[in-house]
Design a protein around this motif. Structure first.
Motif: not given
Length: 483
Positions: A404-418
């Motif tokens: 997604a980032e390489r397609m220039n879409y930010n779908i979220g910044s996640y530290r982990n699965s929690s």
């Protein structure tokens, strides 16, 4: 990322589609459907549930308002009567079968309905062995016996079934000619067995139906399940403890993948795409403009392959699915996949589908990741990393986020699965009160709307998930199958 971007620019969002996975975690499936809706810009996301329990879910949704299992797996040991049909439960669900065996040891009555012998027959009080495709006739015959011998729960029918006794009268008329003798002629099941099974199921204080692929994967699969539900409603064997209908799922996260939104028709938590207020709520949660999320229903698994065959779907992203072995009409599926301009397959090892892929992305297996699954009784349960991933394999959600980032879409910044699950709890009201800490080592069953809610072991104790809160009878007629 480059090819997906080019296809979207040249042919539009509807030229792209994704297959999610019944074997990946809730977190990974949630991120996948979020990616499809934002980066692809369509709702063309589905997975194998369309091909297994679709007819069961259809009948359950129309009759009682929910396609999920009604009871806890522990209830398989607690119910007074267990009716198992089209389900080789010892081989396919051995843990659940352990509870069944415990129940049998405690005096539970077991009815097995299956044309072929399965290991559960050894534990059965009654084995019904109908000819292939004659289930509706057999069940209508059992309902007729239940009505004739006054094993009907009239109070339940009057209070909790739409149109009450009037609906029961219509059902009674529809099953009137399914005498035990007529049923034997159609199904091959001896008259005395049909009568005995009806008496055991109808006369029990509580009863659970465990249905399976043998019932759903027929041309008349939906009618099969309607007939089961009719029998259940007439006897009042739902809406109370240790009673209901349960379709044990075929893979480890068939339930969870749809729960978290891998559907062309629903957002997380089974909220329809057409619900404008929810779409705006999801857009705000995902921090995108409201018009980014399409309100047009996407294509189902089957429709995606048809569209690819016609050249309408140009690019596909397949995560943890293997349509070249699971989809119907494999010659057609192969032609459809070969007709794609671009195919990405993300999996843990080479499959029959990866050989057609332009790009293969190596993913981590269940034992190499943290996350959660939802099992057949709606229990959201943890999975914990046990071993490191080999080579360059990565957790599916991490791969998706980077694409997604390489397609220039930010779908979220996640530290982990929690942190992903915390977002799932916000997106899906049925899981609103669940956290990793609350799951512990035993899991927690949805619906669990708040942090104070204990979870819901048994569905429909007060009302059904229909508009008027009542269940609906659907009289069905036996039709000889063409296949």
């Amino acid at each position: 990322a480059r090819r997906f971007t080019e296809i979207r620019a040249e042919h539009g969002p509807q030229a792209l589609a994704g297959y999610a996975s019944a074997k990946c975690t809730n977190e990974e499936n949630y991120i996948f459907q979020k990616f499809i809706r934002i980066a692809f810009g369509s709702n063309n996301v589905d997975y194998c549930t369309r091909l297994c329990h679709a007819s069961t879910v259809t009948a359950m949704l129309r009759a009682i308002g929910d396609g999920a299992g009604n009871n806890s797996i522990e209830d398989f040991a607690r119910t007074e009567c267990l009716f198992i049909t089209g389900n080789n439960i010892i081989d396919t669900h051995p843990v659940t079968a352990t509870y069944v065996k415990n129940g049998r040891a405690g005096g539970q009555k077991i009815i097995v309905c299956d044309p072929k012998w399965t290991p559960m027959v050894k534990y059965a009080d009654i084995w019904l062995q109908p000819r292939l495709g004659t289930d509706v006739a057999l069940l209508n015959g059992m309902i007729r016996v239940i009505l004739e011998e006054d094993l009907v729960d009239k109070r339940f029918v009057a209070d909790r079934v739409e149109d009450g006794m009037q609906a029961l009268a219509i059902l009674e008329k529809s099953v009137a000619h399914y005498t035990p003798e007529k049923v034997e002629e159609i199904t091959g099941v001896p008259t005395e067995k049909t009568v005995a099974a009806a008496r055991v199921y109808g006369g029990a204080a509580s009863a659970i139906i465990a249905t399976g692929m043998g019932m759903s994967q027929q041309v008349v699969g939906t009618n099969n399940v309607y007939a089961l539900i009719n029998m259940m409603l007439v006897c009042g064997h739902i809406g109370k403890m240790h009673a209901g209908i349960n379709p044990p799922r075929g893979q480890n996260n068939v339930q969870g993948a749809t729960d978290v939104g891998c559907s062309p028709l629903f957002y997380p938590g089974y909220i329809p795409l057409g619900d404008e207020s929810n779409r705006k709520r999801i857009a705000a949660l995902w921090q995108v403009d409201g018009d980014v999320l399409s309100d047009q229903p996407g294509l189902t698994t089957v429709e995606i392959m048809h569209a690819a065959h016609k050249g309408q779907i140009k690019g596909m992203y397949i995560m943890g699915e293997n349509p070249m072995i699971t989809d119907p009409d494999l010659n057609h599926t192969q032609e459809a996949i070969e007709n794609l301009d671009f195919l990405v397959v993300q999996d843990i090892f080479p499959t029959e589908t990866t050989q057609y892929a332009d790009v293969i992305l190596p993913a981590a297996s269940f034992a190499e990741k943290d996350g959660s699954f939802v099992n057949s009784d709606r229990r959201v349960a943890r999975v914990r990393r046990a071993v490191p991933s080999p080579g360059k394999a990565r957790e599916d959600w991490r791969i998706i986020v980077e694409v997604a980032e390489r397609m220039n879409y930010n779908i979220g910044s996640y530290r982990n699965s929690s942190t992903i699950f915390d977002e799932i709890a916000q997106a899906a009201p049925i899981m609103g009160g669940i956290t990793y800490r609350r799951m512990g080592r035993h899991g927690i069953q949805w619906p669990c709307p708040t942090k104070e809610h204990p979870g819901t072991p048994t569905l429909f104790l007060d009302r059904f998930n229909t508009k008027n809160g009542k269940a609906k009878l659907h009289p069905v007629t036996y039709v000889p199958q063409e296949e």
